[in-house]
Design a protein around this motif. Structure first.
Motif, PDB file in Angstrom:
ATOM      1  N   VAL A  74      -8.800  -2.766   3.195  1.00  0.00           N
ATOM      2  CA  VAL A  74      -8.054  -1.799   3.037  1.00  0.00           C
ATOM      3  C   VAL A  74      -8.953  -0.254   3.831  1.00  0.00           C
ATOM      4  O   VAL A  74      -8.525   0.711   4.425  1.00  0.00           O
ATOM      5  CB  VAL A  74      -7.675  -1.263   1.606  1.00  0.00           C
ATOM      6  CG1 VAL A  74      -7.555   0.280   1.463  1.00  0.00           C
ATOM      7  CG2 VAL A  74      -6.561  -2.122   1.218  1.00  0.00           C
ATOM      8  N   THR A  89      -9.477   5.805   3.880  1.00  0.00           N
ATOM      9  CA  THR A  89     -10.006   5.927   2.404  1.00  0.00           C
ATOM     10  C   THR A  89     -11.362   6.570   2.048  1.00  0.00           C
ATOM     11  O   THR A  89     -12.216   6.527   3.116  1.00  0.00           O
ATOM     12  CB  THR A  89      -9.954   4.578   1.760  1.00  0.00           C
ATOM     13  OG1 THR A  89     -11.232   3.733   2.510  1.00  0.00           O
ATOM     14  CG2 THR A  89      -8.840   3.430   1.973  1.00  0.00           C
ATOM     15  N   VAL A 127      -3.065   0.701  -4.064  1.00  0.00           N
ATOM     16  CA  VAL A 127      -2.684  -0.816  -3.499  1.00  0.00           C
ATOM     17  C   VAL A 127      -2.520  -1.738  -4.660  1.00  0.00           C
ATOM     18  O   VAL A 127      -3.150  -1.754  -5.433  1.00  0.00           O
ATOM     19  CB  VAL A 127      -4.136  -1.136  -2.882  1.00  0.00           C
ATOM     20  CG1 VAL A 127      -4.186  -2.559  -2.221  1.00  0.00           C
ATOM     21  CG2 VAL A 127      -4.690  -0.345  -1.802  1.00  0.00           C
ATOM     22  N   TYR A 162      -6.409   0.798  -7.291  1.00  0.00           N
ATOM     23  CA  TYR A 162      -5.858  -0.799  -7.163  1.00  0.00           C
ATOM     24  C   TYR A 162      -5.177  -1.234  -8.376  1.00  0.00           C
ATOM     25  O   TYR A 162      -5.672  -0.793  -9.615  1.00  0.00           O
ATOM     26  CB  TYR A 162      -6.892  -1.694  -7.039  1.00  0.00           C
ATOM     27  CG  TYR A 162      -7.706  -1.536  -5.734  1.00  0.00           C
ATOM     28  CD1 TYR A 162      -7.362  -2.314  -4.621  1.00  0.00           C
ATOM     29  CD2 TYR A 162      -8.604  -0.321  -5.315  1.00  0.00           C
ATOM     30  CE1 TYR A 162      -7.827  -2.305  -3.243  1.00  0.00           C
ATOM     31  CE2 TYR A 162      -9.015  -0.278  -4.052  1.00  0.00           C
ATOM     32  CZ  TYR A 162      -8.607  -1.028  -2.874  1.00  0.00           C
ATOM     33  OH  TYR A 162      -9.090  -0.861  -1.704  1.00  0.00           O
ATOM     34  N   VAL A 176       0.873  -1.193   0.062  1.00  0.00           N
ATOM     35  CA  VAL A 176      -0.109  -0.207  -0.035  1.00  0.00           C
ATOM     36  C   VAL A 176       0.938   1.168   0.017  1.00  0.00           C
ATOM     37  O   VAL A 176       1.642   1.361   1.029  1.00  0.00           O
ATOM     38  CB  VAL A 176      -0.953   0.018   1.210  1.00  0.00           C
ATOM     39  CG1 VAL A 176      -1.836   1.329   1.314  1.00  0.00           C
ATOM     40  CG2 VAL A 176      -2.069  -1.250   1.228  1.00  0.00           C
TER      41      VAL A 176
END
Lengths: 368, 368
Positions: B251, B257, B217, B180, B162
């Protein structure tokens, strides 16, 4: 006379059998192999079997084997593969090695790589009877993060890895003590995670309630490039400056640390122990806990102010010089220090000694 | 007649000279060499010089060279070193390679290792004219952290990396969008940091004010072990489950986030693009931004609800099939999508294409 002769023969056979046990045929791929690679393999006794494809090569040797006997020479088959088994079982735990293919140094294409001896080496893991404490388990996991911190003294951004314990991201008000943990000669800041599994050791001990969570910071300790000049030219100042004047302030500014001497520890293995020894003596106001893992001892007379030192932890493998560590701890205790020694059974100057040392050290940190 | 003959000779010489330029004698160690290693070296034209010690070997070949010409065969010297220079200059950027020593596959002991082709390979970097955008500079740096997230579907703890942008640790109230970002076939979750320098690209763009900070990520996309069966047996479900049902919730629970579709992007290179294509179509409620880097295209008719899609980004190298990417973007735009194409000049299916693609993509993300 005949009876005595037969007895002698029997004794020789028994004696020989004692040295060359039957090799169990239960070899499995090493846990440190690259994905999908079948070799090298390890059996339940700790023997290692190698298989290397080099159809036109004349000789392939492996630097892994019994100490002083020069490793394992592989035998070439008609299929182009060189194969062989170590002459005896290896010690439990992690070992570095490489191949010598027709006189050149190469890594085993079957294994992952680990930085040691100032190069990325092949590595193998002999399952240890106590391996559970560093196994990857279904417990909450901390993170290991790469940070790049500014280093004016070396005119670059330097890398460190920071272990933050499970829950670090959740409770935003909690602050943690910090252990600065150093690698050995020829290794780098990747060693304690890759070879040492420091993060998994911590995760498991925290999950079992054996320790209170703390942060671990790992950076490169061979700041002045001793790797190519050898230890003779080692000077502590470049690394001490990076660690004390640059890294610690950065970590204290960017992580939720308890930024004081009594909540800061330094530990190191081998050369990292030597660095720990020197820097803790030079900077008693910075670190409260000291640990040397196969990295020498403290003499009570070296330490000016006893009240500054919360703990001195000394360890090594039983195949190193355990008496030196034990005697030094005794002398420190007699001089009034909180000193603890630990000897790792049946291990040498290798990473299982240091994994076990971290496991013994961690519950003793930040308790005073 | 004699004149015509001389002209012909001159033409042949000129023609030959055109193909084999004078090789500049300014070779320097590759920036991806292991510490202290002098070889391999790269010159200002992009030629690579190798030097491998294997005194008893008969042949050493390097799989790096001009496409289709089978790499570079090294010549043995009396000192036991094999040396050689690539037949021509290499493309700018990163290349995987390995050695073939007497028929066996080994890595160059001079270089660092990079996971590609389902093995840890040697890597080399040909300095690019635009390399500044992924250089390590004296700017605030984000961190790259290894997380181990629980994965019930695969019955283990899985690894992801991450990237958190600079300042993430300081302003505890700020929340971030998430990209991602997937690797290609044979690579793993280390690729975008090690080969791609995704973290440095982000740090530099954030420092220059070109993008708003976001989290990246990166996890392993070959969940069902396609590496050994080839792409023919590829099924998306195992990876989609890990990504959408396990990693994203982890996550969102453990990092700050903005946990909604319009603040979540998916991008992938090569096979990772194929995964991105399939998963974004399967799960339009999860991702708002889609990017395929040398990883195929979208057909406008594939996407059911146009309003869900904030951006479609398609890219490749000019040595791949740039027209396919450009035409697909045009068709998507005509169908009313916010589509952007990017072609990396003078690069092929390699990491410089993807570094540049990330640089072009990042400013377009999370802007709608």
């Amino acid at each position: 006379m005949k009876n005595r002769f037969l007895s002698l023969i029997a004794a020789i056979i028994l004696c020989t059998a004692g040295f060359s046990q039957t090799i169990a045929d239960d070899f499995k791929p090493s846990t440190l192999n690259q994905p999908g690679q079948e070799y090298p393999q390890v059996n339940s006794q700790g023997y290692v079997k190698f298989k290397i494809f080099a159809p036109k090569a004349d000789s392939v040797k492996v630097t892994l084997g019994l100490g002083g006997r020069g490793g394992t020479r592989l035998t070439k088959g008609t299929d182009g593969f060189f194969t062989g088994v170590t002459e005896g079982p290896m010690d439990e735990g992690f070992h570095y090695y490489h191949l010598i293919v027709d006189g050149g140094v190469f890594n085993d294409p079957g294994t992952l790589h680990f930085y040691g001896s100032t190069r990325w080496e092949s590595g193998i893991e002999i399952p240890a009877h106590d391996q559970d404490f560093y196994a990857l388990k279904n417990v909450p996991h901390g993170n290991v993060q790469q940070i790049l911190f500014p280093s004016p003294s070396t005119n670059t951004s330097r890398r460190a890895f920071v272990y933050t314990p499970p829950g670090y991201e959740k409770d935003k008000s909690k602050k943690y003590p910090v252990l600065y943990l150093q690698h050995g000669w020829g290794e780098d800041e990747t060693a304690w995670s890759n070879q040492g599994h420091a993060n998994l050791i911590m995760d498991n001990m925290i999950a079992e309630g054996k320790i209170k969570p703390f942060i671990i910071v790992m950076t490169y300790g061979m700041t002045n490039d001793v790797k190519f000049g050898g230890m003779r030219n080692f000077k502590i100042e470049p690394f001490q400056t990076v660690l004390v004047d640059e890294l610690i302030p950065y970590v204290d500014a960017n992580f939720r640390t308890i930024a004081k001497q009594s909540q800061r520890a330094m530990a190191g293995l081998s050369m990292g122990g030597m660095e720990t020894h020197t820097i803790t003596l030079n900077k008693p106001e910075v670190f409260g806990y000291y640990a040397l893992l196969s990295g020498g001892t403290y003499n009570p007379t070296e330490i000016k102010d006893k009240s500054n030192v919360k703990l001195i932890f000394l360890s090594c493998g039983s195949k190193e010089r355990p008496d030196g560590v034990k005697n030094a701890a005794t002398a420190l205790k007699e001089a009034g220090f909180n000193a603890v020694s630990f000897v790792s059974e049946n291990t040498a100057h290798e990473f299982l000694t240091w994994r076990r040392s971290l496991k013994e050290l961690a519950p003793l940190l930040f308790t005073n």
